[in-house]
Design a protein around this motif. Structure first.
Motif, PDB file in Angstrom:
ATOM      1  N   TYR A 112       0.818  -1.218   0.000  1.00  0.00           N
ATOM      2  CA  TYR A 112       0.000   0.000   0.000  1.00  0.00           C
ATOM      3  C   TYR A 112       0.854   1.272   0.000  1.00  0.00           C
ATOM      4  N   GLU A 113       1.785   1.360   0.916  1.00  0.00           N
ATOM      5  CA  GLU A 113       2.593   2.577   1.067  1.00  0.00           C
ATOM      6  C   GLU A 113       3.366   2.906  -0.210  1.00  0.00           C
ATOM      7  N   ASN A 114       3.919   1.865  -0.873  1.00  0.00           N
ATOM      8  CA  ASN A 114       4.671   2.073  -2.110  1.00  0.00           C
ATOM      9  C   ASN A 114       3.784   2.618  -3.224  1.00  0.00           C
ATOM     10  N   VAL A 115       2.598   2.054  -3.334  1.00  0.00           N
ATOM     11  CA  VAL A 115       1.694   2.421  -4.432  1.00  0.00           C
ATOM     12  C   VAL A 115       1.122   3.816  -4.209  1.00  0.00           C
ATOM     13  N   VAL A 116       0.751   4.138  -2.974  1.00  0.00           N
ATOM     14  CA  VAL A 116       0.234   5.475  -2.672  1.00  0.00           C
ATOM     15  C   VAL A 116       1.299   6.534  -2.949  1.00  0.00           C
ATOM     16  N   ALA A 117       2.536   6.249  -2.554  1.00  0.00           N
ATOM     17  CA  ALA A 117       3.622   7.224  -2.723  1.00  0.00           C
ATOM     18  C   ALA A 117       3.867   7.571  -4.188  1.00  0.00           C
ATOM     19  N   SER A 118       3.681   6.615  -5.087  1.00  0.00           N
ATOM     20  CA  SER A 118       3.930   6.873  -6.509  1.00  0.00           C
ATOM     21  C   SER A 118       2.642   7.117  -7.291  1.00  0.00           C
ATOM     22  N   GLY A 119       1.514   7.115  -6.597  1.00  0.00           N
ATOM     23  CA  GLY A 119       0.226   7.234  -7.265  1.00  0.00           C
ATOM     24  C   GLY A 119      -0.289   8.643  -7.398  1.00  0.00           C
ATOM     25  N   LYS A 120      -1.573   8.727  -7.637  1.00  0.00           N
ATOM     26  CA  LYS A 120      -2.265  10.000  -7.841  1.00  0.00           C
ATOM     27  C   LYS A 120      -3.526  10.020  -6.996  1.00  0.00           C
ATOM     28  N   THR A 121      -4.156  11.173  -6.961  1.00  0.00           N
ATOM     29  CA  THR A 121      -5.445  11.305  -6.296  1.00  0.00           C
ATOM     30  C   THR A 121      -6.424  11.888  -7.294  1.00  0.00           C
ATOM     31  N   ILE A 131      -5.275   6.525  -6.361  1.00  0.00           N
ATOM     32  CA  ILE A 131      -5.225   5.527  -7.429  1.00  0.00           C
ATOM     33  C   ILE A 131      -3.772   5.289  -7.828  1.00  0.00           C
ATOM     34  N   ALA A 132      -3.499   4.089  -8.286  1.00  0.00           N
ATOM     35  CA  ALA A 132      -2.170   3.749  -8.769  1.00  0.00           C
ATOM     36  C   ALA A 132      -1.917   4.469 -10.090  1.00  0.00           C
ATOM     37  N   ALA A 133      -0.690   4.911 -10.282  1.00  0.00           N
ATOM     38  CA  ALA A 133      -0.302   5.534 -11.546  1.00  0.00           C
ATOM     39  C   ALA A 133      -0.368   4.491 -12.657  1.00  0.00           C
ATOM     40  N   VAL A 134      -0.630   4.937 -13.869  1.00  0.00           N
ATOM     41  CA  VAL A 134      -0.728   4.037 -15.018  1.00  0.00           C
ATOM     42  C   VAL A 134       0.559   3.228 -15.165  1.00  0.00           C
ATOM     43  N   GLU A 135       1.702   3.856 -14.929  1.00  0.00           N
ATOM     44  CA  GLU A 135       2.980   3.148 -15.048  1.00  0.00           C
ATOM     45  C   GLU A 135       3.047   1.963 -14.086  1.00  0.00           C
ATOM     46  N   ALA A 136       2.548   2.136 -12.874  1.00  0.00           N
ATOM     47  CA  ALA A 136       2.541   1.058 -11.881  1.00  0.00           C
ATOM     48  C   ALA A 136       1.590  -0.058 -12.301  1.00  0.00           C
ATOM     49  N   ILE A 137       0.446   0.316 -12.849  1.00  0.00           N
ATOM     50  CA  ILE A 137      -0.524  -0.683 -13.304  1.00  0.00           C
ATOM     51  C   ILE A 137       0.088  -1.523 -14.417  1.00  0.00           C
ATOM     52  N   LYS A 138       0.746  -0.869 -15.351  1.00  0.00           N
ATOM     53  CA  LYS A 138       1.394  -1.586 -16.455  1.00  0.00           C
ATOM     54  C   LYS A 138       2.497  -2.501 -15.920  1.00  0.00           C
ATOM     55  N   ARG A 139       3.320  -1.982 -15.014  1.00  0.00           N
ATOM     56  CA  ARG A 139       4.403  -2.782 -14.433  1.00  0.00           C
ATOM     57  C   ARG A 139       3.848  -4.024 -13.726  1.00  0.00           C
ATOM     58  N   ILE A 156      -2.467  -0.081 -22.805  1.00  0.00           N
ATOM     59  CA  ILE A 156      -1.749   0.935 -22.023  1.00  0.00           C
ATOM     60  C   ILE A 156      -0.590   1.494 -22.835  1.00  0.00           C
ATOM     61  N   SER A 157       0.142   0.639 -23.529  1.00  0.00           N
ATOM     62  CA  SER A 157       1.268   1.097 -24.359  1.00  0.00           C
ATOM     63  C   SER A 157       0.789   2.034 -25.460  1.00  0.00           C
ATOM     64  N   ARG A 158      -0.332   1.697 -26.106  1.00  0.00           N
ATOM     65  CA  ARG A 158      -0.884   2.595 -27.149  1.00  0.00           C
ATOM     66  C   ARG A 158      -1.284   3.934 -26.534  1.00  0.00           C
ATOM     67  N   TRP A 159      -1.923   3.903 -25.356  1.00  0.00           N
ATOM     68  CA  TRP A 159      -2.347   5.125 -24.682  1.00  0.00           C
ATOM     69  C   TRP A 159      -1.138   5.976 -24.322  1.00  0.00           C
ATOM     70  N   GLU A 160      -0.085   5.331 -23.802  1.00  0.00           N
ATOM     71  CA  GLU A 160       1.146   6.072 -23.457  1.00  0.00           C
ATOM     72  C   GLU A 160       1.743   6.750 -24.677  1.00  0.00           C
ATOM     73  N   ALA A 161       1.762   6.052 -25.826  1.00  0.00           N
ATOM     74  CA  ALA A 161       2.280   6.638 -27.064  1.00  0.00           C
ATOM     75  C   ALA A 161       1.441   7.835 -27.505  1.00  0.00           C
ATOM     76  N   GLN A 162       0.120   7.720 -27.364  1.00  0.00           N
ATOM     77  CA  GLN A 162      -0.763   8.846 -27.703  1.00  0.00           C
ATOM     78  C   GLN A 162      -0.511  10.028 -26.785  1.00  0.00           C
ATOM     79  N   GLN A 163      -0.283   9.782 -25.508  1.00  0.00           N
ATOM     80  CA  GLN A 163      -0.026  10.861 -24.563  1.00  0.00           C
ATOM     81  C   GLN A 163       1.262  11.590 -24.868  1.00  0.00           C
ATOM     82  N   LYS A 164       2.276  10.851 -25.311  1.00  0.00           N
ATOM     83  CA  LYS A 164       3.561  11.472 -25.679  1.00  0.00           C
ATOM     84  C   LYS A 164       3.420  12.322 -26.921  1.00  0.00           C
ATOM     85  N   ALA A 165       2.520  11.912 -27.825  1.00  0.00           N
ATOM     86  CA  ALA A 165       2.317  12.643 -29.089  1.00  0.00           C
ATOM     87  C   ALA A 165       1.546  13.949 -28.891  1.00  0.00           C
ATOM     88  N   ILE A 166       0.850  14.056 -27.778  1.00  0.00           N
ATOM     89  CA  ILE A 166       0.027  15.258 -27.531  1.00  0.00           C
ATOM     90  C   ILE A 166       0.886  16.402 -27.080  1.00  0.00           C
TER      91      ILE A 166
END
Length: 166
Positions: A112-121, A131-139, A156-166
């Motif tokens: 819990y502590e690890n995921v909260v520390a790297s997550g979002k609200t 919530i867990a960050a997308v990167e953590a969910i993918k990992r 998730i990989s396609r979504w990440e690529a789209q986010q980088k393109a924006i």
């Protein structure tokens, strides 16, 4: 609100410490994934586990299965919560089967502590939800490497690529 939003808000309103993980957490961050259940990672402090156990019983959830049963009977909530890495709880109104997976460890990421520390609200209504960050969910999905996760990893990989393109 949908049942999953209602459930998450209800658990937060009861003061339960958890972080939303899995497909629902990714979807609420914009990743187009199908939802089949709600996955939460809990703080395993005794008081938190007791609150969650009480809430699940009051909300009509029954133990539906677990990776390790440890001799517990189906439907036993209080003896199960927080004692197993993954426990599945089910609730049904005869039209919709609602599944809540309660975890004490997120594969590839940690407790819990690890995921909260790297997550979002995020906000759901007037409630803040960790919530867990997308990167953590993918990992996590990559570390589990189950056949059912392969489509989600690709999405998730396609979504990440789209986010980088924006």
């Amino acid at each position: 609100m949908t049942w999953d939003e209602d459930l998450v808000v209800e658990l937060r309103n009861r003061g339960i410490r958890f972080v939303l993980i899995g497909s629902l957490a990714a979807r609420w961050q914009g990743v187009p994934l199908d939802l089949t259940d709600v996955d939460i990672l809990i703080s395993t402090e005794k008081e938190n586990v007791e609150k969650l156990s009480t809430a699940l019983s009051q909300l009509g959830f029954k133990r539906g299965g677990s990776k390790w049963t440890w001799g517990m009977k189906p439907g036993d909530v209080s003896a199960t919560v927080g004692r197993q890495p993954i426990t599945v709880f089910l609730r049904s109104d005869n039209e919709v089967l609602e599944e809540l997976d309660v975890m004490t460890y997120m594969a590839g990421v940690g407790r819990y502590e690890n995921v909260v520390a790297s997550g979002k609200t995020i906000q759901i209504g007037n409630v803040s939800v960790a919530i867990a960050a997308v990167e953590a969910i993918k990992r996590s999905k990559e570390s589990l490497n189950r056949p059912k996760d392969q489509d989600h990893i690709a999405a998730i990989s396609r979504w990440e690529a789209q986010q980088k393109a924006i």
